[in-house]
Each structure stands twice: as C-alpha cells, then as structure tokens.
Design a protein around this motif. Sequence first.
Motif, PDB file in Angstrom:
ATOM      1  N   MET A   1      74.558  -2.675  38.651  1.00 18.28           N
ATOM      2  CA  MET A   1      75.298  -3.809  38.145  1.00 18.28           C
ATOM      3  C   MET A   1      75.166  -3.825  36.622  1.00 18.28           C
ATOM      4  O   MET A   1      74.102  -3.564  36.070  1.00 18.28           O
ATOM      5  N   GLN A   2      76.235  -4.170  35.970  1.00 20.85           N
ATOM      6  CA  GLN A   2      76.260  -4.223  34.511  1.00 20.85           C
ATOM      7  C   GLN A   2      75.442  -5.399  33.996  1.00 20.85           C
ATOM      8  O   GLN A   2      75.532  -6.507  34.511  1.00 20.85           O
ATOM      9  N   LYS A   3      74.621  -5.138  32.982  1.00 19.43           N
ATOM     10  CA  LYS A   3      73.834  -6.207  32.375  1.00 19.43           C
ATOM     11  C   LYS A   3      74.754  -7.081  31.527  1.00 19.43           C
ATOM     12  O   LYS A   3      75.592  -6.573  30.782  1.00 19.43           O
TER      13      LYS A   3
END
Length: 186
Positions: A1-3
């Motif tokens: 998941m993208q930060k």
Amino acid sequence: MQKLKQDEWKTLSSEYLFRRPWLTVRKDSYELPDGRAIPEYYILEYPDWVNTLAVTKDKKFVFVSQYRPGLKRNDYELCAGVSEKSDKNMEAAARRELLEETGYGGGHWREYMVVSANPSTTNNLTHCFLAEDVELVGKTHLDATEDVRVHLLNLDEVRELLVSGAVKQATHLAPLWKYFAENRLL
C-alpha cells in the motif's frame, strides 16, 4: 500500500478559549497547502486515554456500566480512563484504572491497538490493552465523581452487545471487534 503524503497545515494563530481539567478548547486558524485559509478551527485537548479488554481465567469479559450524560443513558463499556502524570507508562495507567474501577488485576497484558476518538477535533489517543487471565485481586477504589458497576459477561453476551450495537463508545468497539475477528468468534 502506498504511504500517504503528510500534508501539514500552516498554523496562523492559536488561542486558548477555555481551560479546565476535563475540557480545554483551542481556536486555531490555518493556511492549507494550496493557500486557502481556515479562519476558525476548534480543537479539544485531552490527556491520552486508556481502555482494557479484560478477560478472566474462566473466560468472562470484565465490563463496566455507568451513566453517560452526553447520551443520557447507561451503557456497557470496557474499563477506561485517563493517563495521569504519576503513571510511568500507558500500561501502568490501564492497570491502575482496571484495578480502581473493577478490582481486577494480574494476568498477561499487551498493548492491543492505539486509536483516536476523533482526529479532526481532538488531540489525544486511546491506548487499548488486552489483559488475559485477570482475576479479582482487590476492592474497587472509585473517584468521588464515579458511579461505576462491574459486570462479568460471557462470550455470547458480549457477542450480542456487539451485534446489537449496544456498545456506543467507539474507542471500546475497536478492540472488541478486533478481538472477535482475530479469534473468529462472530
């Protein structure tokens, strides 16, 4: 998941409007990253809170009930309270609150999760603990303004509270739902 990128609003001003032990209100004004301004934004400041999902050696869940003036009703809740300056850490605060409000202690403890009741307008966190194999070790020691009743509930009773929506305190629901999901109890 993208930060997520952490945008920060620039604080233009900050003013305390009200300060009491249980309620501090601050009015801030902000500039958003795109330059728009928010002239009035209100923050409620509280100390960090603790709550404990306590389970006895014979698998009873330790709940409390008390009147809540905001909703004008009595509700089942986990044992909870505020951290105090004398507490060496959040677990110590949770252990103290459980003993004071219920008389239960001992067992195996771990921090279960950390949640915010409302990150848009409150500045504190709730540190939720799981305490397993607790037992009655003393009497309750309630503050002068507390009117708390202790309840030992079995698994089916707690499941009914969850499914029926009877527990209203969101910071108590989070660890309860996590526990039931992790242990496949629903």
